[in-house]
Design an enzyme around this catalytic site. Sequence first.
Site, short mmCIF file in Angstrom:
data_model
loop_
_atom_site.label_atom_id
_atom_site.label_comp_id
_atom_site.label_asym_id
_atom_site.label_seq_id
_atom_site.Cartn_x
_atom_site.Cartn_y
_atom_site.Cartn_z
N ASP A 95 -8.87 -0.28 11.76
CA ASP A 95 -9.74 -1.33 11.53
C ASP A 95 -10.39 -2.12 12.51
OD1 ASP A 95 -7.76 -3.08 11.99
OD2 ASP A 95 -7.38 -3.73 10.15
N ASP A 269 -6.80 3.07 2.03
CA ASP A 269 -5.34 2.58 2.62
C ASP A 269 -4.98 1.48 1.99
OD1 ASP A 269 -5.39 -0.09 4.46
OD2 ASP A 269 -7.36 0.51 4.01
N CYS A 307 9.96 13.90 -8.95
CA CYS A 307 9.52 13.88 -7.76
C CYS A 307 10.23 14.87 -6.81
CB CYS A 307 9.66 12.54 -7.06
SG CYS A 307 9.17 12.16 -5.59
N CYS A 309 10.40 14.93 -3.55
CA CYS A 309 10.49 14.55 -2.08
C CYS A 309 11.92 14.45 -1.68
CB CYS A 309 9.97 12.82 -1.98
SG CYS A 309 10.97 11.83 -2.29
N CYS A 312 14.32 11.95 -3.34
CA CYS A 312 14.71 12.39 -4.62
C CYS A 312 15.55 13.51 -4.97
CB CYS A 312 13.28 12.36 -5.61
SG CYS A 312 12.71 10.79 -5.85
N HIS A 338 10.07 7.77 -0.10
CA HIS A 338 9.50 7.98 -1.47
C HIS A 338 8.18 7.58 -1.73
CE1 HIS A 338 9.66 8.80 -5.73
NE2 HIS A 338 9.37 7.31 -5.68
#
Lengths: 381, 381
Positions: A95, A269, A307, A309, A312, A338
């Site tokens: 930014d 974002d 999930c 991931c 998880c 996560h």
Amino acid sequence: MAQPIRFELLRRDGHSQARRGRLTTPHGVIETPVFMPVGTQATVKTMAPWELKEIGAGIILSNTYHLHLRPGEQLIDRAGGLHGFMNWDGAVLTDSGGFQVFSLADLRKITDDGVSFRSHLDGSSHSFTPESVMAIENALGADIIMAFDECPPYPATRAYVETSLRRTVDWAQRCKASHQRPEEQGLFGIVQGGEFLDLRKEAALRLIDLDFPGYAIGGLSVGEPKPLMYDILAYTTPWLPVDKPRYLMGVGSPDDLFEGVERGVDMFDCVLPTRIARNGTVLTSEGKRVMKNARYSDDFLPLDPDCDCRVCKTFSRAYIRHLIKADEVLGIRLTSYHNVYFMLDLMKRIRQSIEADRFLGYKQEFYERYGYNEKNAGEEV
Amino acid sequence: MAQPIRFELLRRDGHSQARRGRLTTPHGVIETPVFMPVGTQATVKTMAPWELKEIGAGIILSNTYHLHLRPGEQLIDRAGGLHGFMNWDGAVLTDSGGFQVFSLADLRKITDDGVSFRSHLDGSSHSFTPESVMAIENALGADIIMAFDECPPYPATRAYVETSLRRTVDWAQRCKASHQRPEEQGLFGIVQGGEFLDLRKEAALRLIDLDFPGYAIGGLSVGEPKPLMYDILAYTTPWLPVDKPRYLMGVGSPDDLFEGVERGVDMFDCVLPTRIARNGTVLTSEGKRVMKNARYSDDFLPLDPDCDCRVCKTFSRAYIRHLIKADEVLGIRLTSYHNVYFMLDLMKRIRQSIEADRFLGYKQEFYERYGYNEKNAGEEV
């Protein structure tokens, strides 16, 4: 001249403004719509770069204001830019520091030339001009860099926003003129205009005249009601070129992603997934879970049974709750990992739904399961 | 009855008491001498279990006192013991809480039956007896569990240590009698005796009568000068059975590992690598480095150019210093990972030196490079 940033529009949804696209950068190809995790201080909080790679992050955001103050862009330049400093070979967007310095309320002074401000770290004096910000962003070396803009507060008077907008467009021109690495870094313009639709249109048209490879919509999610944000967005995106990426800055929560995509946004974002993770709150397909809650103390299910991931697949709610309660760093590592995975995976599902021509249907399913409804629409859920 | 813990002595050094051995546990075979990273609250601070695996940790230590208070052994038992709760399939050793409760100085009261104390977390009242500690350790489910002992302070009078020792041996017997899972968990006795060599010998002989599968040396590194600790150690280990593992509790720094191995110790644990990492201090082959020091601000070398760990292969001192200065969690993740790797790698090199019959030569080389010398021997370097 070679263009560092190219955008290809792959598909447009038939029932909304949603778009599937592909953004080519010097550090990889990004499928859009995309969520960019935020690495303010050259690190996505708690995460190692190989973990970002492992969960499929293709582009991250870093903050010019923070990096300028510490450790300074010269050091990062010597390290090979942000990519070398962080050891991150994916894409990076920086930014312009505009949002941060205007958030310093009592610590800054704005003129047509730029902004002088005091560091939140040590009170030292600094100033940003379009030219100095370009020099900093050139040194940081991100793939996509943002023009220096003024971000008016909400609410602000029309007179204030008009003056501010004139300045932002002027600064965008000065940024373009002073950008030293146009073949390596794509410079995006930022559409401001507050809540005034005609000013939003004017900002879009005047920036398009400057011909940027992408356009951001700034000055939203700064305190205005969510329905107003969505209305401004719906009004603004149609004025932007269809063949250029649109980036909604600093947004958002899961519902913001859906509402933004529905209104034609390609890039997002937000610090939300890592910020709430540090307090032990996780995002799941059934809504947020506050892991400090006693109900999870002997709950041996994963954070989100749906999930895929690593967290998880490995740990229980009871263990993660214990870590959070005991102030163990591993706790916020696991909730952060996560949550960022959740946002990236959600965006992947959104992309798939656009491809399958069922974006609005998927949105409805997600909202029902997550707990968004007409009653709480626009609230933090 | 099946023995859960077996020890095989592979080689004895010809020039010192150093030993190469192999410890077989229900969760893997451990080469000794071994360093055990400390995971006080069911997590080695900042590290994920797959990272411990990746750097070759075979056994970790966890603390009974802390886990009893939070989250409680019943919860951990329901999660499948510490292995299931943490998702760690390597070996685990739990201490008995003796050291912790005796460190609570003003908050505890000792009788022959046990110790009553107040929690450091919330002031709540608790009591530990040999029987209650065995029940807790049985529930926590570690591969190796420690008898409940009294750890006298340094200095302490001979009369105090004599009384304390009688109690510790009595408690060891009560622990053995109340241990409910002797086929799954090996119970080690703890040799106390303060600085009084004849009491150390008496403790060793009386515990050997109880026939434990391993023996710890406790009550060292509690404030006494290092040379005294080494003398007590040198005196004590020869009284212990040659075919059983010897564990020096809560020790140590790199020099302590060498000095302990030289005096016949097989197992060590210490919070040092993770504790100093949280302050940004790293262990290297050339001594400690305090990463907050300005000299590292634009130093693009790895933490230790001789180190093969993932952190040293990936990141620069300048980046890690930035993360530490900016209070970023990734900073202490990286220093912790490196430091634990350093200790495990050091122990691996020590094992190799014993195999190659050059332990004392390797010790001298390491000391010279690290900066230990006669002048600072026994100090914190």
